[in-house]
Design an enzyme around this catalytic site. Structure first.
Site, PDB file in Angstrom:
ATOM      1  CG  ASP A 141      -1.552   1.129   1.498  1.00  0.00           C
ATOM      2  OD1 ASP A 141      -2.461   1.636   0.639  1.00  0.00           O
ATOM      3  OD2 ASP A 141      -1.522   1.746   2.433  1.00  0.00           O
ATOM      4  CG  ASP A 169      -4.431  -1.481   4.044  1.00  0.00           C
ATOM      5  OD1 ASP A 169      -4.571  -1.753   5.272  1.00  0.00           O
ATOM      6  OD2 ASP A 169      -3.262  -0.945   3.827  1.00  0.00           O
ATOM      7  CG  ASP A 222      -1.535   2.304   6.348  1.00  0.00           C
ATOM      8  OD1 ASP A 222      -2.432   1.864   5.949  1.00  0.00           O
ATOM      9  OD2 ASP A 222      -1.304   3.730   6.533  1.00  0.00           O
TER      10      ASP A 222
HETATM   11  P1  ADP Z   1      -3.475   4.617  -0.177  1.00  0.00           P
HETATM   12  O1  ADP Z   1      -3.876   3.384  -1.255  1.00  0.00           O
HETATM   13  O2  ADP Z   1      -2.515   5.242  -0.769  1.00  0.00           O
HETATM   14  O3  ADP Z   1      -3.066   4.206   1.182  1.00  0.00           O
HETATM   15  P2  ADP Z   1      -6.433   5.369   0.512  1.00  0.00           P
HETATM   16  O4  ADP Z   1      -7.009   4.200  -0.349  1.00  0.00           O
HETATM   17  O5  ADP Z   1      -6.452   5.104   1.724  1.00  0.00           O
HETATM   18  O6  ADP Z   1      -4.797   5.470  -0.246  1.00  0.00           O
HETATM   19  O7  ADP Z   1      -6.941   6.613  -0.141  1.00  0.00           O
HETATM   20  C1  ADP Z   1      -7.027   6.847  -1.446  1.00  0.00           C
HETATM   21  C2  ADP Z   1      -7.232   8.345  -1.801  1.00  0.00           C
HETATM   22  O8  ADP Z   1      -8.605   8.662  -1.381  1.00  0.00           O
HETATM   23  C3  ADP Z   1      -6.308   9.350  -1.136  1.00  0.00           C
HETATM   24  O9  ADP Z   1      -5.272   9.517  -1.891  1.00  0.00           O
HETATM   25  C4  ADP Z   1      -7.223  10.313  -0.892  1.00  0.00           C
HETATM   26  O10 ADP Z   1      -7.101  11.381  -2.033  1.00  0.00           O
HETATM   27  C5  ADP Z   1      -8.678   9.961  -0.516  1.00  0.00           C
HETATM   28  N1  ADP Z   1      -9.085  10.017   0.590  1.00  0.00           N
HETATM   29  C6  ADP Z   1      -9.129   8.806   1.325  1.00  0.00           C
HETATM   30  N2  ADP Z   1      -9.219   9.094   2.752  1.00  0.00           N
HETATM   31  C7  ADP Z   1      -9.434  10.432   2.790  1.00  0.00           C
HETATM   32  C8  ADP Z   1      -9.523  11.215   4.011  1.00  0.00           C
HETATM   33  N3  ADP Z   1      -9.870  10.718   5.253  1.00  0.00           N
HETATM   34  N4  ADP Z   1      -9.708  12.570   3.832  1.00  0.00           N
HETATM   35  C9  ADP Z   1      -9.229  13.031   2.463  1.00  0.00           C
HETATM   36  N5  ADP Z   1      -9.042  12.082   1.323  1.00  0.00           N
HETATM   37  C10 ADP Z   1      -9.213  10.955   1.578  1.00  0.00           C
HETATM   38 MG    MG Z   2      -3.580   3.368   3.048  1.00  0.00          MG
END
Ligand code: ADP
Ligand code: MG
Length: 620
Positions: free
Chosen positions: A323, A520, A516
């Site tokens: 991730d 995920d 983390d």
């Molecule tokens: P990653 O795969 O990088 O861990 P996530 O799947 O957790 O990312 O989130 C994907 C995208 O969704 C982030 O890059 C962000 O743009 C948006 N996002 C997710 N959760 C939040 C939040 N709590 N506040 C703002 N944006 C969010």
């Molecule tokens: Mg993440």
């Protein structure tokens, strides 16, 4: 070295038997004992019984339970057989040495059990709590949520809590394996199992003991040694059919050549040597002991492995999927630029931070942090907060609906927005369908990330791939900096699982997912092996993963792979060594090239060496 009571008793019996055997042999040598069976048999039986008694009992108990063929049974028929063919000293010697091996094994197992317990010396015995203005000492499970916990310097924190007063450094070494202390102050979370180093702390208890970090970790460590590796199960199965086969083989070896040659004494003797040599104890004990040591070694490094099978799977890692946010990158974003459509930056940041109040996503934490350091605008009250996994959050502020999240979220909701042109993670804010502005934040790659990816490649991992919900350009930059073998961006949690399925179809070993624990869990569950990092304080990650890295240093990942490979190597060494020596001696015995003394030495010697080798896993 301290022996337990029962080990001391066994040692006593061994010494008694050995003394008697030497005495009888001496008397016989100087001619006091005549060489007739009705004198020699009882004399040797007296020397035999102290060491054989337990074995006879165990074998009898097993027969009563319908499990006839085990190593006790093998030893028993081998020695009784030796008495029958009048090889009296051999009979005593075989049993004597078998007991020496058993004693050694019991010491080794006890030692590794104790050292795991010592490694995980985090169990709190008592908690100092303030009740009605007085300090009372309670057992940790009597403490309730909301109680005030007082932790003096040098004391262990018994339950998870929030610091009410005081500041200090916490020693997390026994949890994370990390020597660097963590500093905590008012408002920070203090995790149970840590040791308070410097200042007096007053904590408000936020979880009952059973749900505190320390209890969860102990539970995990204690149950982990119950989950067997495939190798261990294979050895158990092997012993199950192997032992009866050996007994049948020995019978055939005693009967068939004797019928042909008429040399009953010689072939009976050969068959008995065959029995002694084929005892599978070296394998039966050393394989589980190696895994046990591997698990212990891992927990000392702050890596909790939920079972030997996971350690075994990790050694075969073929594809490692990461991730991005919080895993490869630090997950603490710096705000690069705030671009409101109208109005000032502070207001936009306040709206975003307010909507993010309840989220523990790294982006949310960073926006809240940025708000508290750079906006003077009061934080508006938000209700009806809803986390949209992989998109962002929705909340109601002063009766208006606020959306904070990715470009994808804006598109999904049909909101026209102005795209942020620069590289980085862009967060868009909208109020009642009207675009308010964007906040560009950027994350940094973790300090050991590059090194870890290189180590993975060097130790035979074929693909290191990143799956992220973030924008394409942010993802591309990270993938390039780390020389990843592939990446996919703008994925929702469900898309990540879909990508994972595709990778699962094309793999030569274990597919590992490292995350983390934020957004995920589905991917972690779908992979062959889920690894959660930075788990200290995050219950969800501890539950979902197969392997838990206590802090978020990526180096722990290569350490974990290292330990798993080392353990596997030792298991293989032991299997090859033990089976090799056995086959050699079986061969010798069939061709009458060895005797019972040498066979016994070989059998016990192999077991002792295999055990010593297995214990190396604990030390690494
Ligand atoms: P990653 O795969 O990088 O861990 P996530 O799947 O957790 O990312 O989130 C994907 C995208 O969704 C982030 O890059 C962000 O743009 C948006 N996002 C997710 N959760 C939040 C939040 N709590 N506040 C703002 N944006 C969010
Ligand atoms: Mg993440």
């Amino acid at each position: 070295m301290k022996l337990t009571k029962s080990q001391k008793r066994t040692l006593g019996r061994i010494l008694l038997s050995a003394g008697l055997l030497i005495l009888v042999s001496l008397l016989r040598w100087i001619g006091i004992l005549p060489d007739v069976w009705y004198i020699l048999l009882p004399c040797h039986l007296v020397a035999y019984l102290p060491v054989a008694w337990q074995v006879i009992l165990k074998a009898a108990r097993n027969v009563a339970h319908g499990q006839i063929f085990d190593e006790n049974f093998l030893m028993l028929i081998a020695t009784v057989g030796a008495f029958v063919i009048a090889e009296y000293p051999e009979a005593v010697f075989v049993m004597l040495f078998y007991q020496v091996g058993e004693l050694f094994e019991s010491i080794a197992v006890g030692k590794s059990r104790r050292s795991i317990a010592a490694l995980m010396d985090i169990r709190p015995d008592e908690a100092r709590v303030e009740r009605n203005g007085e300090e009372v000492i309670l057992s940790p499970d009597e403490v309730q949520i909301g109680d005030t916990l007082i932790v003096r310097p040098g004391e262990k924190i018994a339950l998870d809590g929030i610091v009410l007063a005081g500041s200090s450094n916490l020693d997390t070494r026994s949890l994370t394996g990390e020597a660097l202390p963590r500093s905590v102050g008012v408002g920070d979370e203090a995790i149970s199992g840590c040791i308070n180093i410097s200042g007096l702390l007053r904590l408000r208890v936020i979880k009952p003991y059973g749900e505190s970090t320390v209890a969860k970790i102990l539970e995990l460590v204690e149950s982990s040694s119950l989950v067997k590796s495939k190798a261990e199960n294979a050895v158990t199965k092997f012993a199950h059919w192997y032992t009866p086969l050996v007994v049948i083989g020995a019978l055939l070896l005693a009967i068939i050549p004797s019928l042909i040659t008429g040399e009953w004494q010689r072939w009976l003797h050969t068959a008995l040597i065959f029995l002694v040599v084929s005892c599978p104890c070296a394998l039966v004990i050393s394989v589980p002991l190696s895994y046990f040591g591997g698990l212990g070694c891992a927990s000392r490094h702050g890596i909790l492995v939920k079972g030997a099978n996971h350690l075994e799977a990790l050694a075969n890692a073929d594809t490692v999927v990461f991730d991005k946010t919080g895993t490869l990158t630090r997950g603490s974003f710096e705000v690069v630029r705030i671009t409101p459509v109208s109005g000032d930056e502070g207001t936009l940041l306040a709206v975003a931070a307010s909507a993010e109040q309840a989220s523990n996503h790294p982006i949310a934490e960073s926006l809240k942090h940025a708000y508290s350091t750079r906006s003077a605008h009061p934080l508006p009250q938000a209700d009806g907060i809803e986390e949209l996994a992989g998109y962002g959050v929705r909340a109601v502020i002063d009766g208006s609906t606020v959306l904070v999240g990715s470009a994808k979220l804006m598109e999904r909701e049909g909101i026209s927005y102005i795209a942020e042109p620069d590289v980085g993670t862009a967060i868009y804010v909208c109020l009642n369908g009207a675009f308010l502005g964007s906040i560009l934040i950027s994350d940094r790659i973790k300090k050991n990330a590059r090194e870890t990816i290189d180590v993975l490649h060097a130790c035979g991992v074929r693909r290191a791939v990143m799956l992220t919900g973030d924008r394409e350009d942010a993802a591309r930059a990270v993938a390039r900096d780390l020389s990843l073998d592939g990446y996919a961006a703008e994925l929702l949690p469900a898309d990540k699982v879909e990508r994972l399925e595709a990778l699962l179809k094309d793999k030569n070993g274990t597919l590992v997912f490292v995350g983390d624990g934020v957004n995920d869990a589905p991917a972690m569950a779908r992979a062959d092996l889920g690894i959660a990092m930075g788990a200290l304080g995050s219950d969800a990650a501890i539950e979902a993963a197969d392997i838990v890295l206590m802090d978020d240093d990526l180096k722990k990942l290569s350490t974990a792979i290292d330990i798993s490979r080392y353990t596997r190597r030792i298991v293989h060494q032991n299997i090859v060594f033990a089976i090799g020596i056995k086959v050699l001696f079986l061969f010798f015995s069939i061709f009458n090239m060895t005797n019972m003394w040498a066979a016994t030495f070989a059998d016990v010697g192999v077991a002792v060496l295999a055990i010593l080798n297995a214990m190396r896993t604990l030390k690494k």
